[in-house]
Scaffold this active site. Structure first.
Site, PDB file in Angstrom:
ATOM      1  N   TYR A   1      11.517 -12.613 -13.515  1.00 37.85           N
ATOM      2  CA  TYR A   1      10.364 -11.854 -12.948  1.00 37.85           C
ATOM      3  C   TYR A   1       9.100 -12.286 -13.528  1.00 37.85           C
ATOM      4  O   TYR A   1       7.907 -12.391 -12.997  1.00 37.85           O
ATOM      5  CB  TYR A   1      10.531 -10.216 -13.009  1.00 37.85           C
ATOM      6  CG  TYR A   1       9.242  -9.319 -12.595  1.00 37.85           C
ATOM      7  CD1 TYR A   1       9.322  -9.208 -11.209  1.00 37.85           C
ATOM      8  CD2 TYR A   1       8.612  -8.691 -13.607  1.00 37.85           C
ATOM      9  CE1 TYR A   1       8.137  -8.464 -10.633  1.00 37.85           C
ATOM     10  CE2 TYR A   1       7.497  -7.743 -12.964  1.00 37.85           C
ATOM     11  CZ  TYR A   1       7.297  -7.560 -11.701  1.00 37.85           C
ATOM     12  OH  TYR A   1       6.207  -6.919 -11.053  1.00 37.85           O
TER      13      TYR A   1
ATOM     14  N   LEU B   1       4.018   1.433 -15.791  1.00 36.69           N
ATOM     15  CA  LEU B   1       3.247   2.142 -15.006  1.00 36.69           C
ATOM     16  C   LEU B   1       4.159   3.538 -14.600  1.00 36.69           C
ATOM     17  O   LEU B   1       5.500   3.306 -14.580  1.00 36.69           O
ATOM     18  CB  LEU B   1       2.923   1.488 -13.810  1.00 36.69           C
ATOM     19  CG  LEU B   1       1.762   0.389 -14.007  1.00 36.69           C
ATOM     20  CD1 LEU B   1       1.517  -0.181 -12.649  1.00 36.69           C
ATOM     21  CD2 LEU B   1       0.575   1.109 -14.867  1.00 36.69           C
TER      22      LEU B   1
ATOM     23  N   GLY C   1      -0.266   0.473  -5.293  1.00 34.80           N
ATOM     24  CA  GLY C   1      -0.654   0.118  -4.139  1.00 34.80           C
ATOM     25  C   GLY C   1      -1.215   1.402  -3.389  1.00 34.80           C
ATOM     26  O   GLY C   1      -2.274   1.453  -2.855  1.00 34.80           O
TER      27      GLY C   1
ATOM     28  N   PRO D   1      -1.034  -4.861 -15.779  1.00 29.79           N
ATOM     29  CA  PRO D   1      -0.588  -3.572 -16.283  1.00 29.79           C
ATOM     30  C   PRO D   1       0.552  -3.468 -16.973  1.00 29.79           C
ATOM     31  O   PRO D   1       1.551  -4.277 -16.990  1.00 29.79           O
ATOM     32  CB  PRO D   1      -0.429  -2.677 -14.842  1.00 29.79           C
ATOM     33  CG  PRO D   1       0.179  -3.837 -14.063  1.00 29.79           C
ATOM     34  CD  PRO D   1      -0.525  -5.139 -14.399  1.00 29.79           C
ATOM     35  N   THR D   2       0.422  -2.425 -18.092  1.00 29.32           N
ATOM     36  CA  THR D   2       1.536  -2.086 -19.110  1.00 29.32           C
ATOM     37  C   THR D   2       2.648  -1.292 -18.130  1.00 29.32           C
ATOM     38  O   THR D   2       2.435  -1.255 -16.934  1.00 29.32           O
ATOM     39  CB  THR D   2       1.174  -1.456 -20.117  1.00 29.32           C
ATOM     40  OG1 THR D   2       2.211  -1.090 -21.069  1.00 29.32           O
ATOM     41  CG2 THR D   2       0.471   0.054 -19.632  1.00 29.32           C
TER      42      THR D   2
ATOM     43  N   ARG E   1       7.355   1.776 -26.325  1.00 35.15           N
ATOM     44  CA  ARG E   1       6.642   1.506 -24.896  1.00 35.15           C
ATOM     45  C   ARG E   1       5.391   2.243 -24.760  1.00 35.15           C
ATOM     46  O   ARG E   1       5.214   3.195 -25.284  1.00 35.15           O
ATOM     47  CB  ARG E   1       7.749   1.721 -23.888  1.00 35.15           C
ATOM     48  CG  ARG E   1       8.946   1.076 -23.672  1.00 35.15           C
ATOM     49  CD  ARG E   1       8.878  -0.531 -23.190  1.00 35.15           C
ATOM     50  NE  ARG E   1       9.873  -1.044 -23.114  1.00 35.15           N
ATOM     51  CZ  ARG E   1      10.483  -1.811 -23.933  1.00 35.15           C
ATOM     52  NH1 ARG E   1       9.865  -1.910 -25.302  1.00 35.15           N
ATOM     53  NH2 ARG E   1      11.452  -2.427 -23.685  1.00 35.15           N
TER      54      ARG E   1
ATOM     55  N   GLY F   1       3.456   1.408  -2.045  1.00 31.28           N
ATOM     56  CA  GLY F   1       4.129   1.499  -3.388  1.00 31.28           C
ATOM     57  C   GLY F   1       3.569   2.338  -4.504  1.00 31.28           C
ATOM     58  O   GLY F   1       2.433   2.858  -4.210  1.00 31.28           O
TER      59      GLY F   1
ATOM     60  N   HIS G   1       0.931  -1.072  -0.073  1.00 31.93           N
ATOM     61  CA  HIS G   1       0.065   0.023   0.034  1.00 31.93           C
ATOM     62  C   HIS G   1       0.935   1.217   0.002  1.00 31.93           C
ATOM     63  O   HIS G   1       0.182   2.291  -0.103  1.00 31.93           O
ATOM     64  CB  HIS G   1      -0.871   0.186   1.200  1.00 31.93           C
ATOM     65  CG  HIS G   1      -0.236   0.336   2.468  1.00 31.93           C
ATOM     66  ND1 HIS G   1       0.608  -0.648   3.142  1.00 31.93           N
ATOM     67  CD2 HIS G   1      -0.534   1.419   3.310  1.00 31.93           C
ATOM     68  CE1 HIS G   1       1.081  -0.102   4.203  1.00 31.93           C
ATOM     69  NE2 HIS G   1       0.304   1.140   4.436  1.00 31.93           N
TER      70      HIS G   1
END
Length: 389
Positions: free
Chosen positions: A138, A168, A18, A165-166, A249, A15, A13
Site C-alpha cells: 500500500y 483517520l 471523500g 493524512p495520518t 498512534r 468513503g 465520495h
C-alpha cells in the site's frame, strides 16, 4: 482559481474522507460536485475512466478513492493493495492531465514513511530507509501516486498536490471487522462484547445485519454468531486486541481532514510549496545553461542541476499529537460504557511502533486541526450507534 460553479469530481465520495470533503465543499457553497459509486465507475478500468472524463470534463479532481484496510487486510491482500491502488491512481491522474484538469488533490497516507523514520516524521524523510513490512504494498502505491503528482507538475507545469493524512476516523468509517482500521474495529469489538454480556440480542442482530462478519448476519443462530465473533477476539464482557498496546498512534477526525483538504485545494498551489522562483523556472522550462526558455511551456525542470532537486512536495496532514493503543482502548471503553476487560495478545503484530508526523508545513500554509481525540472518540461512537438505527 476555482469558483463556486467549478465542476469538482470527488473520487471516493462515499468513503470516510471523500464524503466529508463532499459535505465540506457543499457547506462552502460549491454546487457543481460530481461523484460516482464503484458500481457506476470502476476506477481500475482505464477505458471507463476515460469515458467518464470525456463526458464530465471536471475542472478539478479530488482523488480520495483507495483500496484500504488494517494490519490483517494488509497481510492477506498484498497483491490487491498494490495493484488496485496503482491502477486507480494511474487512470485518474493520466486522464485528468489528458482532459486539462486545472487542479488535482491526491490523498495518500503517512504509511509512506520508513518504519524507523525519525519522529516526528517530516516530509523529507520519505525514501530514506525501509518501509514497515505489512504496509509495504500500500505504501509503495501511495508513494508512486505522490511522485506522479510531483513529476507531472515538473514536466508539464500542472497543479497537482498530494496530501498525506495520518490515521483517520469519523462518520462513514469502515466497521467491518475483516478489513477495518484500528479505532472502528476496536470500538465495534468493545460494543459487541458489552451487548453479549447484557444479553441484548436484538441489538447484536441489528449490528450483524448492518455489517455481517464472514457472511454471518443477525438471522444466524446465536452460537454461530458467538463463534464468528470469538475469532475476532469478542467474548462475553471481554475483548482481545492484537499486539501489546504500546505502539503510539496519531489520529485525525475525518471532517478535520476534509477541511484541511479543501483548504489546500482552494488556497495552495504547487508554487507555494516549492517556491515561486523555482516554479517559474520549472514551469517555463530551462535551457541546459540554466536560462529560462519561455517558449517551452511544458518545462522539464526536475533534472536541471541549477534548480536543485525538487522532491517531497507532499503535505503531511495531522494533529502532531499521539497516544498509545492501550490509551485509545481506554477512551473507547469509556465512550461505550464498557465494564468488562480488554486484553492484548502480544503474539500478534504491533505494526510500526510509532507514527507521529510533523505538521509544520501544513501550519505554515494556514491550517490547524480542531477536534481532539477524546471528543472525536465520543463523536464516532455516537455516529456508530445512529448508523444502526
Amino acid at each position: 482559481m476555482l469558483d463556486k460553479t467549478s465542476k469538482i469530481y470527488i473520487a471516493g465520495h462515499r468513503g470516510l474522507v471523500g464524503s466529508a470533503i463532499w459535505n465540506n465543499l457543499k457547506q462552502r457553497g460549491y454546487v457543481n460536485l460530481v461523484g460516482r459509486t464503484h458500481k457506476e465507475l470502476d476506477l481500475t478500468d482505464q477505458l471507463a475512466v476515460r469515458r467518464f472524463f470525456d463526458e464530465e470534463r471536471p475542472d478539478a479532481v479530488v482523488l480520495a478513492a483507495a483500496f484500504v484496510g488494517g494490519i490483517m487486510a494488509n497481510s492477506l491482500y498484498r497483491a490487491d493493495f498494490i495493484m488496485q491502488n496503482m491502477k486507480m491512481q494511474c487512470n485518474v491522474i493520466s486522464e485528468a492531465y489528458a482532459h486539462g484538469v486545472k487542479k488535482l488533490l491526491f490523498l495518500g497516507s503517512t504509511c509512506i514513511y520508513p518504519k524507523n523514520a525519525p519522529q516526528p516524521m517530516k516530509e523529507d524523510c520519505l525514501l530514506t530507509s525501509p518501509l514497515e513490512y505489512t504496509n509495504e504494498p500500500y505504501a509503495i502505491a501511495k508513494i508512486a501516486g505522490l511522485k506522479m503528482c510531483e513529476s507531472y507538475n515538473l514536466q508539464y507545469g500542472t497543479n497537482y498536490i498530494a496530501v498525506m493524512p495520518t490515521n483517520l476516523y469519523g462518520p462513514n468509517d469502515n466497521f467491518h471487522l475483516e478489513n477495518s482500521h484500528v479505532m472502528p474495529a476496536m470500538m465495534r469489538k468493545v460494543y459487541l462484547a458489552k451487548l453479549i454480556h447484557d444479553g441484548n440480542w436484538e441489538a447484536i442482530q441489528k449490528d450483524m445485519d448492518k455489517r455481517p462478519v464472514e457472511g454471518i448476519n443477525g438471522s444466524a443462530q446465536h452460537d454461530d454468531i458467538l463463534a464468528v465473533l470469538a475469532k475476532y477476539g469478542i467474548f462475553d464482557n471481554r475483548v482481545v486486541l492484537w499486539g501489546t498496546g504500546t505502539p503510539l498512534r496519531e489520529f485525525l477526525w475525518s471532517e478535520d481532514m476534509a477541511d484541511a483538504s479543501v483548504h489546500v485545494l482552494l488556497n495552495v498551489d504547487f508554487k507555494d510549496i516549492i517556491g515561486i522562483e523555482k516554479y517559474s523556472s520549472v514551469h517555463y522550462g530551462a535551457t541546459t545553461d540554466g536560462a529560462v526558455d519561455r517558449d517551452h511551456s511544458a518545462g522539464r525542470g526536475g533534472a536541471i542541476p541549477k534548480l536543485g532537486d525538487i522532491r517531497n512536495c507532499h503535505i503531511n496532514v495531522g494533529t502532531g499529537k499521539e497516544l498509545t493503543i492501550r490509551k485509545l482502548s481506554e477512551l473507547v471503553v469509556k465512550a461505550v460504557g464498557f465494564e468488562g476487560t480488554v486484553e492484548f495478545d502480544a503474539s500478534k503484530p504491533d505494526g510500526t511502533m510509532r507514527k507521529l508526523i510533523d505538521v509544520g508545513k501544513l501550519h505554515s500554509l494556514g491550517w490547524t486541526h480542531k477536534v481532539e481525540i477524546d471528543e472525536g472518540v465520543r463523536k464516532l461512537f455516537e455516529w456508530y450507534r445512529q448508523s444502526l438505527v
